[in-house]
Design an enzyme around this catalytic site. Structure first.
Site, short mmCIF file in Angstrom:
data_model
loop_
_atom_site.label_atom_id
_atom_site.label_comp_id
_atom_site.label_asym_id
_atom_site.label_seq_id
_atom_site.Cartn_x
_atom_site.Cartn_y
_atom_site.Cartn_z
N LYS A 1 -2.78 6.30 -4.27
CA LYS A 1 -3.66 6.93 -3.67
C LYS A 1 -3.36 8.67 -4.38
O LYS A 1 -2.60 9.35 -4.52
CB LYS A 1 -4.07 7.28 -2.03
CG LYS A 1 -3.92 5.94 -1.58
CD LYS A 1 -3.94 6.05 -0.15
CE LYS A 1 -3.82 4.53 0.52
NZ LYS A 1 -2.02 4.38 0.93
N HIS B 1 -7.30 9.87 -1.66
CA HIS B 1 -6.50 9.85 -0.13
C HIS B 1 -7.54 10.15 0.81
O HIS B 1 -7.99 9.86 1.79
CB HIS B 1 -5.35 10.37 -0.37
CG HIS B 1 -4.59 9.83 0.97
ND1 HIS B 1 -2.83 9.42 0.30
CD2 HIS B 1 -4.33 9.22 1.83
CE1 HIS B 1 -2.60 9.10 1.66
NE2 HIS B 1 -3.27 8.61 2.03
N ASP C 1 0.82 -1.38 -0.07
CA ASP C 1 -0.11 0.05 -0.05
C ASP C 1 1.08 1.25 0.00
O ASP C 1 1.35 1.85 1.20
CB ASP C 1 -1.15 0.20 1.06
CG ASP C 1 -1.98 0.74 1.11
OD1 ASP C 1 -2.77 1.23 0.03
OD2 ASP C 1 -1.29 2.21 1.67
N TYR D 1 3.13 9.98 -0.10
CA TYR D 1 4.45 8.63 0.40
C TYR D 1 5.67 8.92 -0.48
O TYR D 1 6.67 8.71 0.22
CB TYR D 1 4.37 7.71 0.84
CG TYR D 1 2.65 7.35 1.46
CD1 TYR D 1 1.66 7.89 2.61
CD2 TYR D 1 2.50 5.64 1.21
CE1 TYR D 1 1.46 7.93 2.50
CE2 TYR D 1 1.06 5.15 2.06
CZ TYR D 1 0.64 6.06 2.61
OH TYR D 1 -0.75 5.83 3.29
#
Length: 278
Positions: free
Chosen positions: A79, A112, A49, A54
């Site tokens: 996302k 998100h 994930d 990120y």
């Protein structure tokens, strides 16, 4: 409450028709996550994930290539964050994600959060629907969405999300959202299943001793026995392995009920949990 025999290869069928492994590996706050992903893949994880926020989609792709495991055998999520919401900007974001990842599709792509407002949310969802039609995404979903946000999608006439990823653990059980998702065939993913290391709760320690397991393993097993898909994260190989060793025991119905009593509602959240976004 009792679950059938589960394993690291067990999957859940999404509304889109694709299968998703019931245990994922999270890579939030791990910019250089390729070594951790490699360790996870070596240990048998087949679900990673990630997210644009990120900034490690490229690292995930690198790990898959280095592992030698066929791309189609690893379920990968990314996302799009609220600051990129909108139709054209989302399509651009999806392509940039794919370019970074180094493959031509994602198994799952999520909105998100709902922080961009109704108009932008729906434009973003329409973009994901079209990206799915174009073969760039196999399944689409949301994260941090309440039932009200998902109802917006329904009322607009679009397909419902395959997944809603929310903060979920014994202290923050988000029961209204979970019940809505289950009633509508939406699979619930659990982020922060390890409560960001808040593992010194006496009940967790008591159950860990009873089952001869780590407290983190109790939390992951609790999540899976509720039918959620937990996404524990770690950069430490020994913990990555330990977090996957949750298939040789089952928490009793009585102990599950006792764990459920830890719920503090929104006050139990340990992350941003923006499910009440207007």
């Amino acid at each position: 409450m009792a679950t059938p025999a589960l394993s690291l290869s067990t999957t859940v069928r999404l509304p889109s028709g694709y299968d998703m492994p019931i245990l994922g590996f999270g890579v939030f706050e791990n910019d250089e996550c390729a070594p951790a992903c490699l360790a996870a893949l070596k240990d048998g994880y087949r679900h990673i994930d990630s997210a644009r926020f990120y900034k490690n989609e490229a690292q995930v792709g690198l790990a898959i290539r280095q592992s030698g495991i066929p791309r189609e055998d690893v379920f990968v999520t990314s996302k799009v964050l609220h600051i990129e919401h909108g139709y054209k900007s989302t399509l651009t974001a999806v392509q940039e994600s794919l370019d970074s990842f180094g493959y031509d599709y994602f198994d799952l792509y999520l909105i998100h959060s709902a922080l961009s407002g109704k108009k932008a949310r729906l434009e973003t969802w329409r973009a994901l629907v079209d990206a799915k039609k174009a073969g760039k995404i196999r399944s689409i979903g949301v994260s941090n969405y309440s039932s009200r946000h998902i109802d917006e999608i329904r009322k607009a006439g679009y397909e419902l999300p395959s997944v809603n990823q929310i903060e979920l653990h014994p202290f923050c059980q988000q029961k209204p959202i979970v019940e809505y998702c289950k009633a509508n065939g939406i699979v619930v993913q659990a982020y922060s299943p390890l409560i960001r290391g808040r593992l010194d709760e006496p009940l967790l320690e008591e159950l860990a001793k009873k089952y001869n397991k780590a407290t983190a393993q109790i939390l992951i097993r609790w999540s899976m026995q509720h039918g959620y898909v937990p996404l524990p994260k770690s950069a430490h190989p020994e913990r990555i392995l330990s977090n996957s060793q949750v298939f040789d025991f089952e928490i009793s119905a009585e102990d599950m009920e006792t764990l459920d009593t830890l719920d503090q509602g929104e006050d139990g959240a340990v992350c941003w949990n923006p499910v009440d976004a207007p």
